[in-house]
Design a protein around this motif. Structure first.
Motif, PDB file in Angstrom:
ATOM      1  N   VAL A 189       0.839  -1.092  -0.028  1.00 25.53           N
ATOM      2  CA  VAL A 189       0.040   0.073  -0.109  1.00 25.53           C
ATOM      3  C   VAL A 189       0.936   1.193  -0.190  1.00 25.53           C
ATOM      4  CG1 VAL A 189      -1.699   1.161   1.457  1.00 25.53           C
ATOM      5  CG2 VAL A 189      -2.073  -1.112   1.032  1.00 25.53           C
ATOM      6  N   GLU A 190       1.762   1.292   0.771  1.00 23.52           N
ATOM      7  CA  GLU A 190       2.877   2.426   0.881  1.00 23.52           C
ATOM      8  C   GLU A 190       3.612   2.454  -0.473  1.00 23.52           C
ATOM      9  OE1 GLU A 190       6.468   3.525   3.767  1.00 23.52           O
ATOM     10  OE2 GLU A 190       5.627   1.452   3.748  1.00 23.52           O
ATOM     11  N   HIS A 191       3.867   1.693  -1.146  1.00 24.75           N
ATOM     12  CA  HIS A 191       4.450   1.480  -2.316  1.00 24.75           C
ATOM     13  C   HIS A 191       3.673   2.290  -3.475  1.00 24.75           C
ATOM     14  CE1 HIS A 191       7.085   0.492  -5.729  1.00 24.75           C
ATOM     15  NE2 HIS A 191       6.414   0.117  -6.283  1.00 24.75           N
ATOM     16  N   LEU A 192       2.364   1.902  -3.504  1.00 28.01           N
ATOM     17  CA  LEU A 192       1.134   2.426  -4.061  1.00 28.01           C
ATOM     18  C   LEU A 192       1.194   3.720  -4.055  1.00 28.01           C
ATOM     19  CD1 LEU A 192      -1.339  -0.616  -4.244  1.00 28.01           C
ATOM     20  CD2 LEU A 192       0.290   0.074  -6.227  1.00 28.01           C
ATOM     21  N   TYR A 193       0.987   4.237  -2.804  1.00 27.95           N
ATOM     22  CA  TYR A 193       0.905   5.673  -2.640  1.00 27.95           C
ATOM     23  C   TYR A 193       1.900   6.466  -2.885  1.00 27.95           C
ATOM     24  CZ  TYR A 193      -3.262   5.370   0.459  1.00 27.95           C
ATOM     25  OH  TYR A 193      -4.750   5.262   0.947  1.00 27.95           O
ATOM     26  N   GLN A 194       3.179   5.932  -3.025  1.00 22.85           N
ATOM     27  CA  GLN A 194       4.428   6.800  -3.243  1.00 22.85           C
ATOM     28  C   GLN A 194       4.561   6.755  -4.755  1.00 22.85           C
ATOM     29  OE1 GLN A 194       7.583   4.543  -3.841  1.00 22.85           O
ATOM     30  NE2 GLN A 194       9.095   5.935  -4.421  1.00 22.85           N
ATOM     31  N   GLN A 195       4.040   5.490  -5.512  1.00 19.97           N
ATOM     32  CA  GLN A 195       3.975   5.732  -6.938  1.00 19.97           C
ATOM     33  C   GLN A 195       2.705   6.642  -7.557  1.00 19.97           C
ATOM     34  OE1 GLN A 195       6.349   4.657  -8.842  1.00 19.97           O
ATOM     35  NE2 GLN A 195       7.422   4.015  -7.098  1.00 19.97           N
ATOM     36  N   GLY A 196       2.044   6.931  -6.799  1.00 19.83           N
ATOM     37  CA  GLY A 196       0.878   7.915  -7.030  1.00 19.83           C
ATOM     38  C   GLY A 196      -0.372   7.213  -7.695  1.00 19.83           C
ATOM     39  N   MET A 197      -0.276   5.891  -7.303  1.00 22.80           N
ATOM     40  CA  MET A 197      -1.794   4.807  -7.617  1.00 22.80           C
ATOM     41  C   MET A 197      -2.462   4.863  -6.445  1.00 22.80           C
ATOM     42  SD  MET A 197       0.610   1.739  -9.280  1.00 22.80           S
ATOM     43  CE  MET A 197       1.876   2.301 -10.601  1.00 22.80           C
ATOM     44  N   LEU A 198      -3.119   6.004  -6.213  1.00 27.46           N
ATOM     45  CA  LEU A 198      -3.973   6.270  -5.092  1.00 27.46           C
ATOM     46  C   LEU A 198      -5.111   5.419  -5.119  1.00 27.46           C
ATOM     47  CD1 LEU A 198      -3.708  10.208  -4.764  1.00 27.46           C
ATOM     48  CD2 LEU A 198      -2.117   8.536  -4.153  1.00 27.46           C
ATOM     49  N   SER A 199      -5.973   5.216  -6.451  1.00 29.71           N
ATOM     50  CA  SER A 199      -7.151   4.408  -6.347  1.00 29.71           C
ATOM     51  C   SER A 199      -7.040   3.043  -6.099  1.00 29.71           C
ATOM     52  CB  SER A 199      -7.792   4.891  -7.639  1.00 29.71           C
ATOM     53  OG  SER A 199      -6.949   4.266  -8.603  1.00 29.71           O
ATOM     54  N   VAL A 200      -5.698   2.525  -6.466  1.00 35.10           N
ATOM     55  CA  VAL A 200      -5.201   1.367  -6.435  1.00 35.10           C
ATOM     56  C   VAL A 200      -5.168   0.768  -4.751  1.00 35.10           C
ATOM     57  CG1 VAL A 200      -3.769  -0.580  -7.177  1.00 35.10           C
ATOM     58  CG2 VAL A 200      -4.332   1.096  -8.595  1.00 35.10           C
ATOM     59  N   ALA A 201      -4.259   1.709  -4.365  1.00 34.75           N
ATOM     60  CA  ALA A 201      -3.948   1.664  -2.879  1.00 34.75           C
ATOM     61  C   ALA A 201      -5.086   1.578  -2.039  1.00 34.75           C
ATOM     62  CB  ALA A 201      -3.088   2.602  -2.419  1.00 34.75           C
ATOM     63  N   GLU A 202      -6.291   2.470  -2.429  1.00 35.62           N
ATOM     64  CA  GLU A 202      -7.457   2.295  -1.564  1.00 35.62           C
ATOM     65  C   GLU A 202      -8.235   1.128  -1.812  1.00 35.62           C
ATOM     66  OE1 GLU A 202      -8.434   4.577   0.632  1.00 35.62           O
ATOM     67  OE2 GLU A 202      -7.226   5.926   0.340  1.00 35.62           O
ATOM     68  N   GLU A 203      -8.224   0.628  -3.131  1.00 30.19           N
ATOM     69  CA  GLU A 203      -8.920  -0.776  -3.274  1.00 30.19           C
ATOM     70  C   GLU A 203      -8.191  -1.783  -2.659  1.00 30.19           C
ATOM     71  OE1 GLU A 203     -11.764  -2.849  -5.070  1.00 30.19           O
ATOM     72  OE2 GLU A 203     -11.473  -0.800  -4.974  1.00 30.19           O
ATOM     73  N   LEU A 204      -6.854  -1.780  -2.678  1.00 36.70           N
ATOM     74  CA  LEU A 204      -6.090  -2.744  -1.802  1.00 36.70           C
ATOM     75  C   LEU A 204      -6.483  -2.810  -0.384  1.00 36.70           C
ATOM     76  CD1 LEU A 204      -4.404  -5.400  -1.571  1.00 36.70           C
ATOM     77  CD2 LEU A 204      -2.108  -3.466  -1.656  1.00 36.70           C
ATOM     78  N   CYS A 205      -6.569  -1.589   0.172  1.00 41.02           N
ATOM     79  CA  CYS A 205      -7.136  -1.307   1.845  1.00 41.02           C
ATOM     80  C   CYS A 205      -8.376  -1.863   1.978  1.00 41.02           C
ATOM     81  CB  CYS A 205      -6.782   0.087   2.185  1.00 41.02           C
ATOM     82  SG  CYS A 205      -5.227   0.624   2.174  1.00 41.02           S
ATOM     83  N   GLN A 206      -9.257  -1.817   1.052  1.00 50.18           N
ATOM     84  CA  GLN A 206     -10.614  -2.102   1.244  1.00 50.18           C
ATOM     85  C   GLN A 206     -10.680  -3.681   1.110  1.00 50.18           C
ATOM     86  OE1 GLN A 206     -13.350  -0.349  -1.553  1.00 50.18           O
ATOM     87  NE2 GLN A 206     -12.759   1.760  -0.725  1.00 50.18           N
ATOM     88  N   GLU A 207     -10.018  -4.260   0.274  1.00 50.07           N
ATOM     89  CA  GLU A 207      -9.987  -5.678  -0.280  1.00 50.07           C
ATOM     90  C   GLU A 207      -9.156  -6.536   1.096  1.00 50.07           C
ATOM     91  OE1 GLU A 207      -8.836  -6.806  -3.988  1.00 50.07           O
ATOM     92  OE2 GLU A 207     -10.273  -5.748  -4.807  1.00 50.07           O
ATOM     93  N   SER A 208      -8.136  -5.970   1.590  1.00 49.12           N
ATOM     94  CA  SER A 208      -7.560  -6.473   2.697  1.00 49.12           C
ATOM     95  C   SER A 208      -7.710  -6.209   3.926  1.00 49.12           C
ATOM     96  CB  SER A 208      -5.981  -6.247   2.261  1.00 49.12           C
ATOM     97  OG  SER A 208      -5.698  -4.691   2.741  1.00 49.12           O
ATOM     98  N   THR A 209      -8.708  -5.346   4.262  1.00 50.84           N
ATOM     99  CA  THR A 209      -9.285  -4.791   5.367  1.00 50.84           C
ATOM    100  C   THR A 209      -8.303  -4.297   6.011  1.00 50.84           C
ATOM    101  OG1 THR A 209      -8.998  -7.045   6.664  1.00 50.84           O
ATOM    102  CG2 THR A 209     -10.976  -6.758   5.444  1.00 50.84           C
ATOM    103  N   LEU A 210      -7.109  -3.487   5.569  1.00 54.78           N
ATOM    104  CA  LEU A 210      -6.119  -2.953   6.060  1.00 54.78           C
ATOM    105  C   LEU A 210      -6.506  -1.314   6.416  1.00 54.78           C
ATOM    106  CD1 LEU A 210      -3.022  -3.354   6.944  1.00 54.78           C
ATOM    107  CD2 LEU A 210      -2.631  -2.354   4.728  1.00 54.78           C
ATOM    108  N   ASN A 211      -6.222  -1.006   7.995  1.00 53.31           N
ATOM    109  CA  ASN A 211      -6.926   0.202   8.413  1.00 53.31           C
ATOM    110  C   ASN A 211      -5.440   1.024   8.124  1.00 53.31           C
ATOM    111  OD1 ASN A 211      -8.136   2.162   9.349  1.00 53.31           O
ATOM    112  ND2 ASN A 211      -7.912   1.669  11.506  1.00 53.31           N
ATOM    113  N   VAL A 212      -5.775   1.967   7.031  1.00 51.71           N
ATOM    114  CA  VAL A 212      -4.576   3.168   6.968  1.00 51.71           C
ATOM    115  C   VAL A 212      -5.135   4.543   7.324  1.00 51.71           C
ATOM    116  CG1 VAL A 212      -3.071   4.178   5.543  1.00 51.71           C
ATOM    117  CG2 VAL A 212      -3.522   1.569   5.161  1.00 51.71           C
TER     118      VAL A 212
END
Length: 457
Positions: A189-212
């Motif tokens: 998730v951190e790597h995706l945020y750093q690369q600017g892939m914000l929507s992908v990072a948000e989708e991964l957080c939802q699917e993995s139930t990771l609380n960021v």
């Protein structure tokens, strides 16, 4: 955004994502440190087995490169087939659409005239349906052929690489599977945020139930917003950010704000004589930077002489080079990350690159451990059995190895400076105490152990 000495993107990745590096060896007589990666201590197997020799390491690297080349050749074949198939598919569909469009126009014309469907048009429609069916079947068949090429890539990987890399170390070395999964998800998730892939990072957080939480995401969102503006040659957001953080940037000896003002001034110069008065007016922004950047300011002021003749044909044509935009993006990324406590490279990319270098060595160590039946040597997650050289790029932090015990110091066993100036570890100091007194192992000075002071590199 090359890994830098700044703190990692995520403040919770822990040592599991930090690349191991070489420790400090030898028997120094004074405190010494080096800019090297802070990594787990080394020991254990080093005393029971011989590390691979230099020729063996070279041969191992050559074999690994050949294995990678085999897989890369299969991958290139697949990519070429995908490219060829895509071009062929696009061309076939365009021809088919054009053909169907012509037939549709003829049918529409016949319908407007009220004439019945002729035998010729009926035959053309039958041919059109058959052509559509044949085209779709041909594209499906070609796509199916690509599947075999993709499977050959997987077979090449299985043939050239050990698939059981998870067995390099015992499970006892790592944390629980749940914690491993959480750390890995956070790193991705951190790597995706750093690369600017914000929507992908948000989708991964939802699917993995990771609380960021928002505090973690906010720096990434702000940096990506400003970088996107800079890529579009919009200096406004970056200038606003630099002005609001001026004091902290000055403490870092950053020239970011000056470079942003200089680039804006150059854009005005590129506007020609019509922008001369505006450029002169904007030059007042250089006043706070006159002492540190006098030479650069003089160059920009001198370029005004050639404004009417055209800067592109003057000795100051280098001011119009587009490389200044790439430089300002790099400068902003570096300084902003330093100010916000973030690293320029994501820990995931650094860990992956380091793992690619370290994995062959660890696999050799595993083979030696199994051969000599010394399975209990590597049992702690903060230790490596031997040192692994990762190169200058991965030198981040200062480390110190105790010259007495030959171990890297840690938080639980920190370096201690004696009153004579020599440095040893706390464990070594405790072992050298005799009758409440301590004699330095490098000089004859006796001292009180309580006089030793902890050193933080």
């Amino acid at each position: 955004m090359t890994a830098a000495p700044e703190a990692g993107w995520a403040a919770g990745l822990g040592d599991s994502l930090r690349a191991p590096g070489p420790g400090v060896r030898g028997a120094p007589t004074k405190a010494r440190s080096s800019r090297r990666p802070h990594r787990p201590r080394t020991g254990g197997v080093a005393s029971t087995q011989t590390p691979p020799s230099a020729p063996d390491r070279v041969r191992g690297r050559e074999a690994t490169m050949e294995q990678c080349a085999c897989v890369e050749r299969e991958l290139d074949k697949v990519l070429h087939k995908f490219l060829t198939y895509g071009q062929h598919c696009e061309q076939s569909l365009e021809e088919l659409l054009h053909y169907v469009g012509q037939l549709r126009a003829e049918l529409a014309s016949a319908a407007l005239q009220g004439t019945p469907l002729s035998a010729t048009l009926s035959l053309v429609m039958s041919q059109c349906c058959r052509k559509i069916k044949d085209t779709v079947q041909k594209l499906a068949s070609d796509h199916k052929d690509i599947h075999s090429s993709v499977s050959r890539v997987g077979k090449a990987i299985d043939r050239n690489f050990d698939s059981e890399i998870c067995g390099v170390v015992s499970d006892a070395v790592w944390d629980s599977r749940e914690k491993q999964q959480q750390i890995l998800q956070m790193a991705i998730v951190e790597h995706l945020y750093q690369q600017g892939m914000l929507s992908v990072a948000e989708e991964l957080c939802q699917e993995s139930t990771l609380n960021v939480d928002l505090d973690f995401k906010q720096p990434f969102l702000e940096l990506n917003r400003i970088l996107e503006a800079l890529h579009e040659q919009d200096l406004g957001p970056a200038l606003e950010w630099a002005v609001s953080h001026r004091q902290r940037l000055l403490e870092l000896n950053s020239s970011l704000e000056f470079k942003l003002h200089r680039l804006h001034f150059i854009r005005l110069l590129a506007g020609g004589p019509e922008k001369q008065l505006e450029a002169l007016s904007y030059a007042r922004h250089f006043q706070p930077f006159a002492r540190l950047h006098q030479r650069e300011i003089q160059v920009m002021m001198g370029s005004l002489v050639y404004l009417r003749l055209g800067l592109e044909k003057s000795p100051y044509c280098h001011l119009l080079d587009n490389s200044h935009w790439a430089e300002i993006c790099e400068t902003f990324t570096r300084d902003a990350c330093s100010l916000l406590g973030l690293s320029v490279e994501s820990p995931l990319s650094v860990s992956f690159a380091s793992g690619c270098v370290a994995l062959p060595v660890l696999m050799n160590i595993k083979a030696v451990i199994e051969q000599r039946q010394c399975t209990g040597v590597w049992s702690h997650k903060d230790e490596l059995p031997i040192e692994i050289e990762l190169g200058m790029k991965c030198w981040y932090h200062s480390v110190f190895a105790c010259p007495i015990l030959r171990q890297q110091t840690s938080d639980s066993n920190p370096p201690i400076k004696l009153i004579c100036g020599h440095v040893i570890s706390r464990d070594a100091l405790n072992k050298l105490i005799n009758g409440g007194k301590l004699k330095c192992p490098y000089c004859p000075m006796e001292q009180n152990p309580a006089d030793g002071k902890r050193i933080i590199f």
